[in-house]
Design a protein around this motif. Structure first.
Motif, PDB file in Angstrom:
ATOM      1  N   LEU A  25       0.830  -1.208   0.000  1.00 45.58           N
ATOM      2  CA  LEU A  25       0.000   0.000   0.000  1.00 45.58           C
ATOM      3  C   LEU A  25       0.862   1.255   0.000  1.00 45.58           C
ATOM      4  O   LEU A  25       0.579   2.223  -0.693  1.00 45.58           O
ATOM      5  N   ARG A  26       1.936   1.200   0.794  1.00 43.14           N
ATOM      6  CA  ARG A  26       2.864   2.322   0.846  1.00 43.14           C
ATOM      7  C   ARG A  26       3.398   2.600  -0.561  1.00 43.14           C
ATOM      8  O   ARG A  26       3.444   3.736  -1.009  1.00 43.14           O
ATOM      9  N   ALA A  27       3.782   1.528  -1.256  1.00 51.44           N
ATOM     10  CA  ALA A  27       4.311   1.677  -2.622  1.00 51.44           C
ATOM     11  C   ALA A  27       3.239   2.253  -3.540  1.00 51.44           C
ATOM     12  O   ALA A  27       3.512   3.126  -4.354  1.00 51.44           O
ATOM     13  N   LEU A  28       2.006   1.784  -3.372  1.00 51.83           N
ATOM     14  CA  LEU A  28       0.912   2.235  -4.230  1.00 51.83           C
ATOM     15  C   LEU A  28       0.673   3.741  -4.067  1.00 51.83           C
ATOM     16  O   LEU A  28       0.532   4.470  -5.049  1.00 51.83           O
ATOM     17  N   PHE A  29       0.627   4.197  -2.805  1.00 57.19           N
ATOM     18  CA  PHE A  29       0.376   5.623  -2.578  1.00 57.19           C
ATOM     19  C   PHE A  29       1.541   6.479  -3.065  1.00 57.19           C
ATOM     20  O   PHE A  29       1.372   7.661  -3.327  1.00 57.19           O
ATOM     21  N   PHE A  30       2.721   5.873  -3.159  1.00 56.37           N
ATOM     22  CA  PHE A  30       3.887   6.625  -3.618  1.00 56.37           C
ATOM     23  C   PHE A  30       3.943   6.687  -5.141  1.00 56.37           C
ATOM     24  O   PHE A  30       4.594   7.561  -5.705  1.00 56.37           O
ATOM     25  N   LEU A  31       3.246   5.754  -5.785  1.00 56.96           N
ATOM     26  CA  LEU A  31       3.328   5.592  -7.239  1.00 56.96           C
ATOM     27  C   LEU A  31       3.169   6.893  -8.042  1.00 56.96           C
ATOM     28  O   LEU A  31       3.993   7.180  -8.916  1.00 56.96           O
ATOM     29  N   GLY A  43       1.708  11.412  -2.063  1.00 60.29           N
ATOM     30  CA  GLY A  43       2.575  10.263  -1.810  1.00 60.29           C
ATOM     31  C   GLY A  43       3.913  10.639  -1.207  1.00 60.29           C
ATOM     32  O   GLY A  43       4.369  10.027  -0.238  1.00 60.29           O
TER      33      GLY A  43
END
Lengths: 249, 274
Positions: free
Chosen positions: B84-90, B153
């Motif tokens: 999820l962290r990666a997704l919000f950073f995308l 992000g």
């Protein structure tokens, strides 16, 4: 409950990305990608972006860490003045000087080159300040030991100080890379041909050029983010949230 | 650095003249003339208003959202935390130009425009479709929304870094004293994150005054100057109307605002360290 909320937000959040990915395959599937590759020289656009970002990150890290190291370690006349100039420059946004810089660049014949897209971004006050504050707290013992072994200042910098600043190199590198890869205003001003254009500008031009074909535009988008995405996924394990925030303490 | 200082000093000097490119007239010194003209220029006042609105609404919303997301994914051991962290950073990896292009599609007018369609679904058909980018009331909020989407992000990651530096025993001690999660958040998390919050909020505010890419790609300042910004006015006077004196005066105004905000940032962050 917390988990459900997080997943729900994530769904909403990834919606535009999903739209792009799905849209790029609509009516025609992979043929949309082939159409994009025949309409633009994607490879050369990508290489332009890559060259610009690589030069800015690598040379910039070197120059700014040298400047930061010198400011933190050497004592010379005008050091205080130089430091306050760095602080002042940190506050001047690049956008504000884009116009006069554009006329300078055209006057010296640098318009529409790759060089002009890198040089103004090499020395960066924010990066210098990051390195400066890092080296202020960097233990002197290591450097003194190296000096006792007969190392010159530049050797100490290359062998001790530069490798020792890995966390700043990483966080500064990521920030610089993102800024350079995503830049829009400056390429918009200085480039006029596709030969030197970066991807970030090319997508906007591609989307406004007829025919308006959303599937192809999205295919272009997917193509342009996939290298960065890949790099991010590969590095993700190594990027700690602390690496980015360490710079702002 | 010279690339910043010399052009800036040049623009400062030019801002006192009426330099226009491509005209045979000699340059005249006009003193503060450019500035007094800016003060009554409808376009500039509109731009200033839009920047102010953007700077007033976007940073608090974006910071609030970033803090929410950071707290939601800051759960060591949770299987979904890292993805999820990666997704919000995308979206941070997406150039703003690409984000703008994607959102032009999402904002398409009519009931079949994706955003209109989504709002229609969520309100069970109560939603009246809008042409978000071409209606004066919606254009600026529409730009704000996509900016938040792209910017949140990075802010979340910075806040996560701050969250992870809060000592765990503070929470344990508070839990022993019978404090609930909300009290912990207010009395431990917020104070410990203060510097990071101030830094990231003001960073976003400064970005609000540099707003350009979205405007240039999506609305060109329209409809009826509803989304024009200082940067966009500057771009227009320099490259469409060749009015360098005016552009340089706008530059000085912009730098003045940003330096003011940056000074505020330094002051606010330092205060707590004492």
């Amino acid at each position: 409950m917390r988990g459900t909320l997080a997943v729900g937000l994530a769904c909403l959040y990834s919606w535009p990305i999903a739209m792009m990915a799905a849209g790029s395959l609509r009516d025609g599937g992979w043929r949309n990608y082939a159409a994009v590759l025949s309409r633009v020289d994607f490879c050369s656009l990508f290489l332009n972006s890559l060259c610009i970002s690589a030069v800015v990150v690598v040379l910039g890290s070197l120059i700014n860490s040298m400047a930061g190291y010198t400011l933190a370690r050497a004592s010379f006349r005008g050091r205080g003045l130089l430091l306050s100039l760095v602080l002042l420059c940190m506050m001047i946004p690049f956008e504000a000087v884009a116009v006069p810089l554009f006329y300078t660049a055209s006057r010296i014949g640098l318009r529409d080159t790759l060089v002009v897209q890198t040089v103004p971004f090499l020395a960066n006050a924010f990066s210098i300040y990051l390195f400066y504050t890092f080296y202020l707290n960097f233990p002197r013992e290591l450097e003194e030991a190296a000096r006792l072994d007969g190392a010159e200042t530049w050797q100490i910098y290359l062998r001790v100080a530069l490798p020792g600043s890995a966390p700043v190199l990483a966080s500064n590198g990521i920030i610089t890379l993102l800024a350079s890869w995503n830049s829009y205003l400056w390429p918009l001003l200085v480039t006029s041909t596709a030969r030197v254009r970066p991807l970030s500008l090319a997508i906007a031009i591609f989307h406004s050029a007829p025919p308006l074909d959303w599937a192809q535009i999205f295919a272009f988008g997917v193509l342009m983010v996939s290298p960065t995405l890949l790099l991010f996924l590969l590095l993700q394990r190594h990027i700690q949230p602390n690496a980015l925030s360490s710079g702002i303490k | 650095m010279l690339f910043l200082l010399i052009p800036f000093v040049l623009s400062f000097l030019i801002s006192f003249t009426d330099l226009r490119l491509g005209t045979p007239y000699p340059i005249r010194f006009v003193g503060l003339g450019q500035y007094s003209r800016l003060a009554v220029d409808q376009g500039v006042l509109r731009a200033l208003r839009n920047n102010l609105l953007f700077g007033l609404f976007v940073p608090p919303i974006q910071t609030g959202l970033a803090l929410t997301l950071a707290c939601l994914v800051n759960r060591p051991g949770w299987r979904l935390a890292v993805p999820l962290r990666a997704l919000f950073f995308l979206p941070v990896l997406f150039p703003m130009s690409l984000v703008a292009v994607i959102w032009r599609y999402l904002y398409a007018p009519g009931p079949l425009g994706p955003f209109n369609w989504l709002l229609g679904m969520l309100t069970f058909g109560m939603w009246q479709p809008h042409d978000f980018l071409h209606e004066p009331r919606w254009a600026l909020p529409a730009l704000a929304l996509l900016s938040v989407w792209q910017g949140v992000g990075l802010q979340m990651v910075l806040l996560l870094g701050g969250l992870q530096q809060v000592p765990v025993d503070l929470y344990e001690a508070a839990a022993m004293d019978g404090a609930g999660p909300w009290l912990c958040f207010r009395r431990i998390t917020l104070p410990m994150l203060r510097n990071t919050l101030v830094f990231t909020t003001l960073m976003t505010t400064i970005l609000a005054f540099r707003l350009f890419d979205q405007v240039q790609i999506l609305t060109q300042g329209g409809p009826a100057d509803c989304t024009t910004t200082l940067m966009y006015e500057l771009f227009r006077s320099a490259f469409e109307r060749q009015q360098m004196g005016r552009a340089c005066a706008l530059t000085v105004l912009l730098v003045g605002i940003v330096i003011g905000l940056a000074a505020l940032q330094r002051l606010a962050v330092r205060e707590q360290q004492l």
